[in-house]
Scaffold this motif. Sequence first.
Motif, PDB file in Angstrom:
ATOM      1  N   GLU A  51       0.847  -1.214   0.000  1.00  0.00           N
ATOM      2  CA  GLU A  51       0.000   0.000   0.000  1.00  0.00           C
ATOM      3  C   GLU A  51       0.873   1.251   0.000  1.00  0.00           C
ATOM      4  N   ARG A  52       1.928   1.214   0.829  1.00  0.00           N
ATOM      5  CA  ARG A  52       2.859   2.357   0.840  1.00  0.00           C
ATOM      6  C   ARG A  52       3.485   2.518  -0.534  1.00  0.00           C
ATOM      7  N   GLY A  53       3.901   1.381  -1.089  1.00  0.00           N
ATOM      8  CA  GLY A  53       4.512   1.423  -2.416  1.00  0.00           C
ATOM      9  C   GLY A  53       3.544   1.965  -3.454  1.00  0.00           C
ATOM     10  N   GLY A  54       2.274   1.582  -3.315  1.00  0.00           N
ATOM     11  CA  GLY A  54       1.262   2.026  -4.286  1.00  0.00           C
ATOM     12  C   GLY A  54       1.156   3.544  -4.336  1.00  0.00           C
ATOM     13  N   ILE A  55       1.288   4.174  -3.172  1.00  0.00           N
ATOM     14  CA  ILE A  55       1.212   5.643  -3.131  1.00  0.00           C
ATOM     15  C   ILE A  55       2.401   6.243  -3.886  1.00  0.00           C
ATOM     16  N   LEU A  56       3.568   5.629  -3.709  1.00  0.00           N
ATOM     17  CA  LEU A  56       4.751   6.138  -4.427  1.00  0.00           C
ATOM     18  C   LEU A  56       4.605   5.911  -5.935  1.00  0.00           C
ATOM     19  N   LEU A  57       4.013   4.800  -6.301  1.00  0.00           N
ATOM     20  CA  LEU A  57       3.802   4.548  -7.737  1.00  0.00           C
ATOM     21  C   LEU A  57       2.821   5.569  -8.316  1.00  0.00           C
ATOM     22  N   ARG A  58       1.782   5.888  -7.544  1.00  0.00           N
ATOM     23  CA  ARG A  58       0.837   6.920  -8.030  1.00  0.00           C
ATOM     24  C   ARG A  58       1.548   8.267  -8.143  1.00  0.00           C
ATOM     25  N   LEU A  59       2.403   8.548  -7.169  1.00  0.00           N
ATOM     26  CA  LEU A  59       3.155   9.809  -7.214  1.00  0.00           C
ATOM     27  C   LEU A  59       4.016   9.865  -8.483  1.00  0.00           C
ATOM     28  N   ALA A  60       4.676   8.753  -8.810  1.00  0.00           N
ATOM     29  CA  ALA A  60       5.510   8.733 -10.034  1.00  0.00           C
ATOM     30  C   ALA A  60       4.650   9.087 -11.243  1.00  0.00           C
ATOM     31  N   GLY A  61       3.453   8.539 -11.294  1.00  0.00           N
ATOM     32  CA  GLY A  61       2.546   8.835 -12.405  1.00  0.00           C
ATOM     33  C   GLY A  61       2.154  10.309 -12.420  1.00  0.00           C
ATOM     34  N   LEU A  62       1.905  10.870 -11.246  1.00  0.00           N
ATOM     35  CA  LEU A  62       1.522  12.293 -11.180  1.00  0.00           C
ATOM     36  C   LEU A  62       2.679  13.194 -11.602  1.00  0.00           C
ATOM     37  N   ILE A  63       3.890  12.788 -11.253  1.00  0.00           N
ATOM     38  CA  ILE A  63       5.063  13.579 -11.670  1.00  0.00           C
ATOM     39  C   ILE A  63       5.146  13.570 -13.202  1.00  0.00           C
ATOM     40  N   GLU A  64       4.911  12.409 -13.769  1.00  0.00           N
ATOM     41  CA  GLU A  64       4.952  12.334 -15.245  1.00  0.00           C
ATOM     42  C   GLU A  64       3.824  13.142 -15.860  1.00  0.00           C
ATOM     43  N   ALA A  65       2.658  13.106 -15.228  1.00  0.00           N
ATOM     44  CA  ALA A  65       1.516  13.863 -15.778  1.00  0.00           C
ATOM     45  C   ALA A  65       1.774  15.371 -15.694  1.00  0.00           C
ATOM     46  N   ASN A  66       2.604  15.787 -14.749  1.00  0.00           N
ATOM     47  CA  ASN A  66       2.907  17.220 -14.566  1.00  0.00           C
ATOM     48  C   ASN A  66       4.353  17.530 -14.941  1.00  0.00           C
ATOM     49  N   ALA A  67       4.894  16.729 -15.840  1.00  0.00           N
ATOM     50  CA  ALA A  67       6.331  16.797 -16.117  1.00  0.00           C
ATOM     51  C   ALA A  67       6.771  18.166 -16.616  1.00  0.00           C
ATOM     52  N   GLU A  68       6.033  18.727 -17.537  1.00  0.00           N
ATOM     53  CA  GLU A  68       6.478  19.986 -18.135  1.00  0.00           C
ATOM     54  C   GLU A  68       6.462  21.108 -17.091  1.00  0.00           C
ATOM     55  N   GLU A  69       5.423  21.128 -16.289  1.00  0.00           N
ATOM     56  CA  GLU A  69       5.339  22.160 -15.246  1.00  0.00           C
ATOM     57  C   GLU A  69       6.497  22.015 -14.252  1.00  0.00           C
ATOM     58  N   LEU A  70       6.784  20.781 -13.838  1.00  0.00           N
ATOM     59  CA  LEU A  70       7.879  20.561 -12.884  1.00  0.00           C
ATOM     60  C   LEU A  70       9.224  20.925 -13.494  1.00  0.00           C
ATOM     61  N   ALA A  71       9.403  20.603 -14.767  1.00  0.00           N
ATOM     62  CA  ALA A  71      10.684  20.914 -15.433  1.00  0.00           C
ATOM     63  C   ALA A  71      10.885  22.435 -15.464  1.00  0.00           C
ATOM     64  N   ARG A  72       9.822  23.138 -15.776  1.00  0.00           N
ATOM     65  CA  ARG A  72       9.939  24.603 -15.857  1.00  0.00           C
ATOM     66  C   ARG A  72      10.203  25.203 -14.471  1.00  0.00           C
ATOM     67  N   LEU A  73       9.513  24.673 -13.488  1.00  0.00           N
ATOM     68  CA  LEU A  73       9.685  25.177 -12.120  1.00  0.00           C
ATOM     69  C   LEU A  73      11.125  24.964 -11.650  1.00  0.00           C
ATOM     70  N   GLU A  74      11.654  23.780 -11.934  1.00  0.00           N
ATOM     71  CA  GLU A  74      13.014  23.468 -11.500  1.00  0.00           C
ATOM     72  C   GLU A  74      14.019  24.364 -12.234  1.00  0.00           C
ATOM     73  N   SER A  75      13.795  24.568 -13.524  1.00  0.00           N
ATOM     74  CA  SER A  75      14.707  25.406 -14.301  1.00  0.00           C
ATOM     75  C   SER A  75      14.655  26.856 -13.816  1.00  0.00           C
ATOM     76  N   LEU A  76      13.450  27.322 -13.514  1.00  0.00           N
ATOM     77  CA  LEU A  76      13.278  28.696 -13.054  1.00  0.00           C
ATOM     78  C   LEU A  76      14.013  28.942 -11.738  1.00  0.00           C
ATOM     79  N   ASP A  77      13.914  27.978 -10.828  1.00  0.00           N
ATOM     80  CA  ASP A  77      14.448  28.176  -9.484  1.00  0.00           C
ATOM     81  C   ASP A  77      15.950  27.880  -9.395  1.00  0.00           C
TER      82      ASP A  77
END
Length: 501
Positions: free
Chosen positions: A76-102
Motif C-alpha cells: 500500500e505504501r509502495g502504491g502511493i509512491l507509484l501513483r506519485l511517479a505517475g503524477l510527476i509524469e503527468a505534470n512533467a512539463e510544469e515541474l521541469a519549468r519550475l526546477e529550471s526557473l528556481d
Amino acid sequence: MALARHTMTAPTDIRRQLFINGEFTDALSGETLATLNPHDNSVIAEVALAGREDVDRAVDAAHQAFAAWSRRGAAERGGILLRLAGLIEANAEELARLESLDTGHPLRDSRMLDVPRTAGCYRYFGGMADKFQGETIPVEAGFLNYTLREPVGVVGQVVPWNFPLMFTSWKMAPALAAGNCVVMKPAEITPLSSLRIAELMAQAGLPPGVVNVVPGLGTVAGQYIAEHPGIAKIAFTGSTATGRRVVQASAGNLKKVQLELGGKGANIVFDDADLAAAVNGSAWAIFHNQGQACIAGSRLLLHEKIADAFLERFVALARSIRLGNPLDEGTEMGPLTSAQHQQRVLSYVEVARAEGGEVLAGGRAPAAEELSRGCYVEPTIVRARTPRDRIAQEEVFGPFVTVLTFRDEAEALAIANGTDYGLGAGLWTCNLQRAHRFARELRAGMVWINSYKRVNPGSPFGGTGLSGYGREMGFDAMREYTQVKSVWVNVDARIPPHYPR
Ligand code: NAD
C-alpha cells in the motif's frame, strides 16, 4: 496551485508556505525569504521561512502519523509512491519549468534528466516497498531466528540546491517505502519543487504528517533538525563543512547519520582512449548542471602523450557550449544557482592565477548583455601547476575544470587518490584489464569506465573519506532507512532451560 501557472509579471505576489501535517501554513514567525531566478536575479516567490518552532510542529505531525503509516501494508505504501511517479509524469512539463526557473538548470536537462529521474526514483522505491525483506538465520537446533526490517522512525532530511527535485526523491522515496515519516528541509534558495512535490504527494494519497516540508535557513531550521531529540535519523547532502556540523549536532540523541558530501572527482584519460568519446564525456562530466555536481569530473587527468590533442578539442567544445536563459529551448548551459556562488566560483580563477595556473578557456562571466544580470560563468578550463595546488584540491562546484598530466598508471593513480574526498571518478581506456584494475584501486564510491556521471535508482550512490558515508539508492538505501530486529523463537520444547531444576 502550481507556480508555473502564474504569470511571472507580478512575481512578488507569489507566495509559498511550509507544508506541515498535510496543510500549507505560514511560518509561526511570519517570516519569508525571496527565492530568485538566477537568470536575472528577479524575485520568483516569497517563501515562508521555517524557524525552530515550525520544525517542532513538523516533527510532532510526523510522530502522530508514524504509527499508522509504519503499520500500513508495504504494498500500500509502495502504491502511493507509484501513483506519485505517475503524477510527476503527468505534470512533467510544469515541474521541469519550475526546477529550471528556481535553479538555472537548462530546460532541456530538467525535461530529459531531472523530472524523469525523479519519477523513476519514486517508481523504483514504490516497487521496492514490498520486496525488501528480513532473513531467517540458521542458528542452533531448536530455535528459529529471523530478522525484521523496521523503519527508523521520524527522519530529518536536508538537501542542497544543485538538484532539489531529484535529491528530495532520492531521500524521501526509500524513507517512505520503508515506513518512515519525513521532515524535509530543502535549500533556502531552491524550495519550490519540493513544495510542489508535497502537493502531489497529498494528491497521490499520502496521509497528513507523513511528509512535512520546511524550507528554512540551514543555520536555523537545518541545524535544529540535526539536533532535534524527536528525530531518529538525519540524511544530509551538502558540503563537507556542514556535514561535520550535522554530525556534532546529532550527538545529543545519537541519531543515525547518513552523509553525502563534497567531491573532487578525478576523470582520467589514458593514451589508448577513444579520444572523441573521452572529450565529449569529459565535457559532460564537468559542465552538466554548470558543474554544480558533487560527482563532477572536476580534475581532468590526461596522459601526457595525448594531452595536447585532447585539450585542443576540449577547449573548442567548451567554447561552443551555448549559454543562455535556462527556459530557452536551445540553451545548453544556464546560470549558476546564486550570485554568491557565482562570485565564489570566479574567485577560484584568481586563486588559479595566483598559484601559476594557466586559464585555457573561460574564466569570467560572459560579456553578453542579456546575461549580465544573471549568475553566469563561462565554461572554464585551467591547467594547474601541481596536484597539490588549491584548484586541484578544493571543490569549486562550478563549470571549472582543473587539468593535470601524468606519465604512467602509477602517477595517475597517485594523483587521482591524492585528495581527502572519495566520491566519483572516471577513466577512459580501451584496455580492459587496465580499466578494471584501475577501478579497483581508485578511492571512490563510484567509478565510471568510458562514461561519466551515470546514475540509476538501483545503483548505490555515495562516497568515502570527506565525501561522507552511507549510500543512497538501491537496496543500500532501504538498509539505511531501516533497523534490524532479531527475533528468537524456541521451537523445540525439549530444550532444557539453562538452570535445570
Ligand atoms: P551546504 O552544506 O551549505 O548546504 C546544504 C544544505 O544544508 C542546505 O539545505 C542548507 O540550508 C543546509 N545547512 C546549512 N547549514 C546547516 C547546518 N548548520 N545544519 C544543518 N543544515 C545546514 O551545501 P551547498 O553549498 O548548499 O551545496 C553544495 C555542496 O553539496 C557541495 O559541497 C556538494 O559537493 C555537496 N553535494 C554533495 C552531494 C553528494 O551526494 N555527495 C550531492 C550534491 C551536493
